[in-house]
Design an enzyme around this catalytic site. Structure first.
Site, PDB file in Angstrom:
ATOM      1  N   GLN A  95       0.704  -1.174  -0.081  1.00 50.41           N
ATOM      2  CA  GLN A  95      -0.164  -0.142  -0.022  1.00 50.41           C
ATOM      3  C   GLN A  95       0.813   1.085   0.024  1.00 50.41           C
ATOM      4  O   GLN A  95       0.413   2.143  -0.676  1.00 50.41           O
ATOM      5  CB  GLN A  95      -0.938   0.136   1.284  1.00 50.41           C
ATOM      6  CG  GLN A  95      -1.655   1.205   1.483  1.00 50.41           C
ATOM      7  CD  GLN A  95      -2.719   1.544   0.309  1.00 50.41           C
ATOM      8  OE1 GLN A  95      -2.982   0.458  -0.545  1.00 50.41           O
ATOM      9  NE2 GLN A  95      -3.059   2.801  -0.147  1.00 50.41           N
ATOM     10  N   GLU A  96       2.006   1.235   0.464  1.00 55.19           N
ATOM     11  CA  GLU A  96       3.046   2.339   0.524  1.00 55.19           C
ATOM     12  C   GLU A  96       3.724   2.582  -0.294  1.00 55.19           C
ATOM     13  O   GLU A  96       3.762   3.679  -1.037  1.00 55.19           O
ATOM     14  CB  GLU A  96       3.940   2.331   2.030  1.00 55.19           C
ATOM     15  CG  GLU A  96       3.474   2.240   3.119  1.00 55.19           C
ATOM     16  CD  GLU A  96       3.315   3.549   3.674  1.00 55.19           C
ATOM     17  OE1 GLU A  96       3.284   4.514   2.872  1.00 55.19           O
ATOM     18  OE2 GLU A  96       2.312   3.886   4.712  1.00 55.19           O
TER      19      GLU A  96
END
Length: 448
Positions: A306-307
């Protein structure tokens, strides 16, 4: 896609209308307290039970039965099985008090000594490759169809043969919906008859498959209770009504609805490609970090995806860097010497996530602390504490994610953030961040 959003995972809240709030005796409650632990035999299935560490297990049946045990102050022990036959055999040998596996009521009736409460409304649906023209049951003639043995008490093989006489039907004694979908996706069969909720859960993994139509609607899923523990039945029914009224049942179902709602088909396809092209390069580091800090490696990997989408060169406009998108100040706090080194970056991010989990009170469940830690990882602990204060002022429970996520977007509204300690924050992005990270975690946990 609206169909899927309204179909997926419907607890039977409000459907059990003939049972009162308490219809068990004190003697029955006492018998439960006399058990050293509640023993549950459970099927390994992404919507029933999966476990990656001793601390984190998941699945609808697991979460519901854990809540039941907690309500009565009992320890619960889960013993998992890979197929229905082994689970049923263990149940018949009296090895557990409850057997759970997302079984249709009609299936339970043929095997159980005592039938537990209806806990989910279900249906059977037909899923096929997109190019297969199948809008009704008669369209299945001359096609290769996969069904499961567990479906036979809802729609029997004989009924199928009678209604679609020229269809070639394979009845699988065991096997997963995901594996059956894979067979259809690879053109080894045309269509699958499966529990609608399970089909929708897996559907986005297969871009060439789609829902076609409902075959059988409105039956319930039930647990099996051992004859010697028949006193559990009234206790479970009372618990289910109370947990439904208090929103605990809905909260559990919300966690699994997210998987199919939050990620688009494109999201899933890109993610699957990167699990093959990028994940292998870093999976050893994820597992090492998980082991070192007592976290599921899939959680560390989900945060990382997600990062940065597992891109070590990723850099945001705010200056955070690397796979886990760590700021320079945080890197110094964590003792990271080289923020660009993938292993150091992943270990540092996992350590920070663990510290955030430990920040929250221990009387909050571990799973809830993980969710709050994900929010803090994204928005910062200061802004999250602002959201806690705002939640309490608006009569919400800040430690319940379903309530907190309605408050976080208000941190971007002047009416609310002008009175906070840390000021303006893009809280809606944090909600999306948490939901997507949870979705990636559920995907990795259910496929690995």
């Amino acid at each position: 896609m609206l169909f899927f959003r309204t179909l997926l995972l419907l607890p039977l809240v409000g459907l059990i209308h003939c049972e009162g709030p308490r219809y068990y005796s004190d003697r029955q409650a006492l018998k439960l307290q006399e058990l050293p632990a509640l023993k549950v035999l459970i099927l390994r299935h992404p919507l029933s039970y999966s476990s990656k560490t001793k601390q984190i297990s998941q699945g609808i049946d697991h979460d519901l039965l854990a809540d039941f045990a907690k309500t009565y102050g009992k320890k619960v022990e889960f013993k998992a099985y890979r197929n229905e036959d082994d689970l049923i055999a263990a149940y018949k040998r009296g090895e557990g008090h409850i057997a759970a596996g997302r079984f249709p009521r009609a299936f339970v009736e043929t095997h159980a000594d005592v039938i537990g409460p209806d806990y989910e409304s279900a249906s059977l649906s037909v899923f096929c490759r997109k190019r297969v023209d199948a809008a009704s049951e008669t369209d299945l003639n001359n096609l290769d169809i996969i069904s499961f043995e567990r479906n036979k008490n809802v729609v029997s093989h004989q009924e199928l043969v009678k209604s679609i006489p020229t269809a070639r039907i394979q009845v699988w004694l065991n096997g997963s919906t995901a594996r059956a979908f894979s067979e259809i996706s690879n053109s080894h069969a045309d269509c699958l008859i499966a529990n609608s909720n399970e089909g929708v859960f897996h559907l986005k993994e297969f871009s060439n498959l789609e829902f076609k139509f409902k075959l059988k609607d409105n039956f319930s899923l039930n647990w099996m209770i051992a004859e010697q523990q028949d006193f559990l039945n009234p206790l479970m029914r009372s618990w289910f009504q109370k947990a439904s009224r208090e929103g605990r049942v809905q909260k559990i179902y919300e966690q699994y609805r997210i998987y199919s709602e939050e990620l688009s088909q494109s999201d899933i396809e890109i993610f699957k490609l990167r699990t093959k092209s990028r994940l292998p390069e870093y999976i050893t580091y994820f597992k090492r970090a998980g082991l070192k800090y007592g976290l599921p490696w899939q959680l560390v990997a989900a945060v990382c995806y997600q990062e940065s989408h597992w891109d070590p060169t990723a850099r945001s406009f705010t200056g955070v860097k690397g796979l886990m998108q760590i700021t320079q100040s945080t890197a110094e706090y964590l003792g990271i010497e080289d923020i660009h080194d993938p292993e150091e970056n992943i270990l540092g991010g996992a350590r920070y996530l663990k510290k955030l989990i430990q920040f929250f009170p221990k009387d909050i469940s571990y799973n809830d602390r993980v969710i709050l830690a994900l929010a803090a990882y994204n928005i910062g602990i200061g802004h999250l504490q602002d959201a806690f204060v705002l939640s309490e002022s608006l009569g919400k429970n800040p430690y319940h994610w379903n309530q907190l996520k309605t408050i976080l977007p208000k941190l971007a509204e002047n009416e609310y953030y002008k009175n906070t300690k840390w000021g303006h924050a893009r809280g809606s992005e944090t909600v999306e961040y948490v939901e997507r990270t949870k979705a990636y975690f559920h995907y990795l946990a259910s496929t690995n």
